[in-house]
Write an enzyme that holds these catalytic residues in place. Structure first.
Site, PDB file in Angstrom:
ATOM      1  N   GLU A  30       4.168  -4.106  12.564  1.00  0.00           N
ATOM      2  CA  GLU A  30       3.217  -3.012  12.408  1.00  0.00           C
ATOM      3  C   GLU A  30       2.031  -3.590  11.656  1.00  0.00           C
ATOM      4  OE1 GLU A  30       1.412  -1.094  10.365  1.00  0.00           O
ATOM      5  OE2 GLU A  30       1.984   0.995  10.500  1.00  0.00           O
ATOM      6  N   CYS A  57      -3.361   1.643   7.206  1.00  0.00           N
ATOM      7  CA  CYS A  57      -3.590   1.109   8.553  1.00  0.00           C
ATOM      8  C   CYS A  57      -3.970   2.203   9.534  1.00  0.00           C
ATOM      9  CB  CYS A  57      -2.332   0.399   9.050  1.00  0.00           C
ATOM     10  SG  CYS A  57      -1.879  -1.067   8.103  1.00  0.00           S
ATOM     11  N   GLY A  67       1.901  -5.512   7.853  1.00  0.00           N
ATOM     12  CA  GLY A  67       0.840  -6.213   7.144  1.00  0.00           C
ATOM     13  C   GLY A  67      -0.329  -6.492   8.061  1.00  0.00           C
ATOM     14  N   SER A  68      -1.108  -7.481   7.721  1.00  0.00           N
ATOM     15  CA  SER A  68      -2.310  -7.797   8.481  1.00  0.00           C
ATOM     16  C   SER A  68      -1.966  -8.447   9.826  1.00  0.00           C
ATOM     17  CB  SER A  68      -3.208  -8.741   7.678  1.00  0.00           C
ATOM     18  OG  SER A  68      -2.626 -10.035   7.607  1.00  0.00           O
ATOM     19  N   GLU A  88     -11.018  -4.746  10.245  1.00  0.00           N
ATOM     20  CA  GLU A  88     -10.365  -3.595   9.622  1.00  0.00           C
ATOM     21  C   GLU A  88     -10.931  -3.395   8.220  1.00  0.00           C
ATOM     22  OE1 GLU A  88      -5.935  -1.772   8.845  1.00  0.00           O
ATOM     23  OE2 GLU A  88      -6.178  -3.942   8.755  1.00  0.00           O
ATOM     24  N   LYS A 101      12.020  -7.999   1.272  1.00  0.00           N
ATOM     25  CA  LYS A 101      11.042  -8.910   0.687  1.00  0.00           C
ATOM     26  C   LYS A 101       9.749  -8.115   0.508  1.00  0.00           C
ATOM     27  CE  LYS A 101       7.757 -11.529  -0.043  1.00  0.00           C
ATOM     28  NZ  LYS A 101       6.391 -11.002  -0.122  1.00  0.00           N
ATOM     29  N   ASN A 148       0.790  -1.232   0.000  1.00  0.00           N
ATOM     30  CA  ASN A 148       0.000   0.000   0.000  1.00  0.00           C
ATOM     31  C   ASN A 148       0.822   1.281   0.000  1.00  0.00           C
ATOM     32  OD1 ASN A 148       0.643  -0.820   2.655  1.00  0.00           O
ATOM     33  ND2 ASN A 148      -0.992   0.425   3.525  1.00  0.00           N
TER      34      ASN A 148
END
Length: 456
Positions: A227, A261, A205-206, A358, A153, A130
């Protein structure tokens, strides 16, 4: 192969080969070899590299921004701003790392005792799609300035962005191997985390994926910073500047098509001003222009992938079915690309889908609270704890901030990340901090040194 679909057209954009186990191992060993010399360089030598990379980013802003617009649909205006922000991050750590990592003298029974901050080795950064440039430099700038080497990565949906970031270091004449692009298929990430030469992990990420990464890192006894997701509250109280609050919260909800986020996701409004604030918010949300992200007048582009739109539509549908009122949007439009309209839901309760999960898209949900105390209670009633905003008189906002369960609280302003300030969450939003003086401390060895003979 890492296959990329252009989210604006829905057509295949390009494909990049993923590394096999042999190639991955060779790159990790190269990173370890490079660490042997990079960790011995001075802060000035490291800063020279980061500053050259920043200059190149500013010079190539248009080209680099276009990569984001093509691969993940970021409006070109925002994409150019992201390139500039990534360059700022590189420049910030180039300028301040030496001060952040100044050894700390502590009194003890030693002739002299202190803590010094030493690099760990190759750090693996597992990054999302994102904000391809900003999140890459949020990871690599402090890690490199601390003397670590970086294995990037990146998300498989932004391989051209990842390749361009690695190429910037090559153009800048950086020592070989200090930053490697590591284009892996998702199935290969576990072996990279477990590799004995990888010394630490940074993951954005998630929450679900972060849980798996955390387990793998812990099993290998490697430090990690996570995060993760958020369902960030924006509390609007009756003494707030409502015009400013509506302007800022509306913008927060649509930046990057709502795929952030730290965007305001649950807007909790005190009862006496609820109806008026909803009208202010609706007017502003309705004014945003959705369309081709390559058009500089576009405010909101497509969502990055079709599956993301499918999930968002389900969340909206379930919330409406549970009793929410839809004032704007709320449907998948006809036509090509993965677009979803700006959506405004009211009469929302905190037990509805759009609050419990979310929402990653331009969907604003408004909840009503009787008073400030109930607003804080609603804000904290979530498994997430990333960021929050409070709109009220500033001293009252500072007092309420202590009661908010989040890693970052903004009073009367836009929640954002800033290289000068630490960022990160609690609860299922993760642990550890990125950015600021605290962020560079995450991937160092805080080594205590005791110099004798001791004193009586």
């Amino acid at each position: 192969m890492l296959k990329v679909i252009n989210p604006t057209s829905g057509q295949t954009l390009h494909s990049y080969p993923a590394l096999d186990a042999t190639a991955m191992g060779a790159i990790i060993r190269s990173s370890h070899t490079a660490f042997g010399s990079w960790c011995q360089t001075s802060f000035k030598e490291r800063a020279d590299v980061l500053n050259r990379v920043a200059i190149l980013m500013r010079e190539q802003e248009t080209r680099l921004a276009q990569l984001m617009t093509l691969e993940m649909g970021k409006p070109v205006r925002e994409a150019r701003g992201e390139v500039r922000k990534a360059a700022w991050c590189a420049e910030h750590y180039a300028a301040h790392a030496a001060d952040y990592l100044t050894p700390l003298t502590l009194q003890s029974d030693a002739r002299r005792s202190y803590v010094q901050y030493l690099p760990l080795g190759p750090v693996l950064g597992i990054l999302p799609w994102n904000a391809p440039f900003w999140l890459a430099f949020r990871f690599c700038a402090p890690a490199l300035m601390a003397g670590n080497t970086c294995l990037m990565k990146h998300d498989p949906h932004v391989p051209a962005c990842a390749e361009a970031i690695a190429d910037l270091f090559e153009q800048a004449g950086a020592p070989a191997g200090i930053l490697h692009n590591l284009p892996l298929a998702t199935a290969s990430i576990e072996s990279a985390i477990r590799h004995p030469l990888v010394r630490a992990i940074s993951f954005t990420g998630s929450s679900a994926a972060g849980s798996r990464v955390a387990a793998l890192a812990a099993a290998a006894i490697k430090p990690a910073v996570l995060e993760l997701g958020g369902s960030d509250p924006a509390i609007v109280l009756k003494d707030a500047d409502l015009e400013l609050a509506a302007d800022t919260i509306a913008l927060s909800r649509v930046i990057n098509a709502g795929q952030s986020c730290i965007a305001a996701k649950r807007i909790i409004v005190e009862a006496p001003i609820h109806d008026h604030f909803v009208e202010l918010l609706k007017t502003r949300l309705a004014a945003f222009k959705s369309g081709d992200p390559a058009d500089p007048t576009t405010d909101i582009g497509p969502l990055a992938r079709e599956d993301l739109r499918t999930v968002l539509a389900r969340q909206v549908d379930e919330t409406i079915a549970a009793g929410a009122r839809c004032l704007l949007g709320g449907y998948i439009p006809e036509g090509t690309g993965f677009f979803y309209p700006v959506t405004l839901l009211t009469n929302v309760r905190n037990d509805m889908t759009a609050c419990r999960e979310e929402t990653f898209g331009p969907v604003a949900v408004v909840l009503q609270a009787d008073n400030a105390e109930q607003a804080v209670q609603i804000a904290n009633d979530t498994e997430y704890g990333l960021a929050a905003s409070i709109w009220t008189e500033h001293s009252r906002g500072e007092s309420l901030a202590r009661d908010i369960e989040a890693g970052q609280v903004v009073i009367n302003g836009l929640v954002k990340t800033d290289p000068r300030l630490p960022s990160g969450g609690i609860k299922r939003s993760g642990y550890g901090r990125e950015l600021g003086p605290q962020g560079i401390m995450e991937f160092v060895n805080l080594q205590q040194v005791w110099v004798g003979p001791g004193r009586d």
